[in-house]
Design a protein around this motif. Structure first.
Motif, PDB file in Angstrom:
ATOM      1  N   GLY A   3      74.441 -49.233 -24.622  1.00  0.00           N
ATOM      2  CA  GLY A   3      73.489 -48.817 -23.657  1.00  0.00           C
ATOM      3  C   GLY A   3      71.814 -48.552 -23.831  1.00  0.00           C
ATOM      4  O   GLY A   3      71.294 -48.769 -22.967  1.00  0.00           O
ATOM      5  N   GLN A   4      73.141 -47.295 -24.656  1.00  0.00           N
ATOM      6  CA  GLN A   4      71.580 -46.810 -24.780  1.00  0.00           C
ATOM      7  C   GLN A   4      70.168 -47.883 -25.759  1.00  0.00           C
ATOM      8  O   GLN A   4      68.839 -47.799 -25.190  1.00  0.00           O
ATOM      9  CB  GLN A   4      71.697 -45.448 -26.135  1.00  0.00           C
ATOM     10  N   ALA A   5      71.099 -48.142 -26.534  1.00  0.00           N
ATOM     11  CA  ALA A   5      70.349 -49.450 -27.339  1.00  0.00           C
ATOM     12  C   ALA A   5      69.544 -50.248 -26.261  1.00  0.00           C
ATOM     13  O   ALA A   5      68.340 -51.124 -26.433  1.00  0.00           O
ATOM     14  CB  ALA A   5      70.795 -50.739 -28.122  1.00  0.00           C
ATOM     15  N   LEU A   6      70.385 -51.306 -25.113  1.00  0.00           N
ATOM     16  CA  LEU A   6      69.669 -51.897 -23.747  1.00  0.00           C
ATOM     17  C   LEU A   6      68.707 -50.872 -23.101  1.00  0.00           C
ATOM     18  O   LEU A   6      67.399 -51.601 -23.238  1.00  0.00           O
ATOM     19  CB  LEU A   6      70.911 -52.215 -22.777  1.00  0.00           C
ATOM     20  N   LEU A   7      68.788 -49.486 -22.759  1.00  0.00           N
ATOM     21  CA  LEU A   7      67.671 -49.133 -21.951  1.00  0.00           C
ATOM     22  C   LEU A   7      66.063 -48.947 -22.772  1.00  0.00           C
ATOM     23  O   LEU A   7      65.298 -49.120 -22.483  1.00  0.00           O
ATOM     24  CB  LEU A   7      68.488 -47.959 -21.272  1.00  0.00           C
TER      25      LEU A   7
END
Length: 119
Positions: free
Chosen positions: A47-51
């Motif tokens: 999720g952090q990578a996606l953001l």
């Protein structure tokens, strides 16, 4: 969550980084999924990578921030680029033999569980 402002749109060798397109609703959904304290680490990391990808942070910088290999970030980018990125946060179904025991099973004769007088 990681502040992407100092990392976004930095100059780096190679082709320019194209941000992933996320709607406001998708961004809120991802932020809600990575916020709980009991969220799985792999879901939070993805999720952090996606953001960060949506903010235009280059893959090598994402890899450095999250402590993963650059190829992992590139794999996640390919994964999130096809279809709904929020649905791609969870693991894909794995191949292999399905579970043969249910979670409640485990009360077998001789295993120490159940009523000892029924043996």
């Amino acid at each position: 969550m990681i502040d992407s402002a100092p990392w976004a749109h930095r100059r780096h060798p190679g082709p320019a980084t194209m941000p992933l397109v996320l709607s406001d609703e998708q961004r809120r959904s991802v932020e809600a999924r990575i916020r709980p304290a009991k969220a799985e680490k792999r879901i939070v990391q993805r999720g952090q990578a996606l953001l960060l990808m949506a903010d235009g942070v280059p893959a090598p910088d994402i890899a450095q921030l999250l402590g993963v290999h650059c190829r992992t970030v590139e794999k996640w980018r390919r994964r999130f680029s096809s279809g709904d990125p929020v649905a791609k946060l969870t693991d894909a179904p794995r191949s292999g033999r399905p579970r043969s025991l249910s979670l409640g099973a485990g009360l077998h004769p001789g295993s120490g569980g159940g009523d000892p007088t029924s043996l």
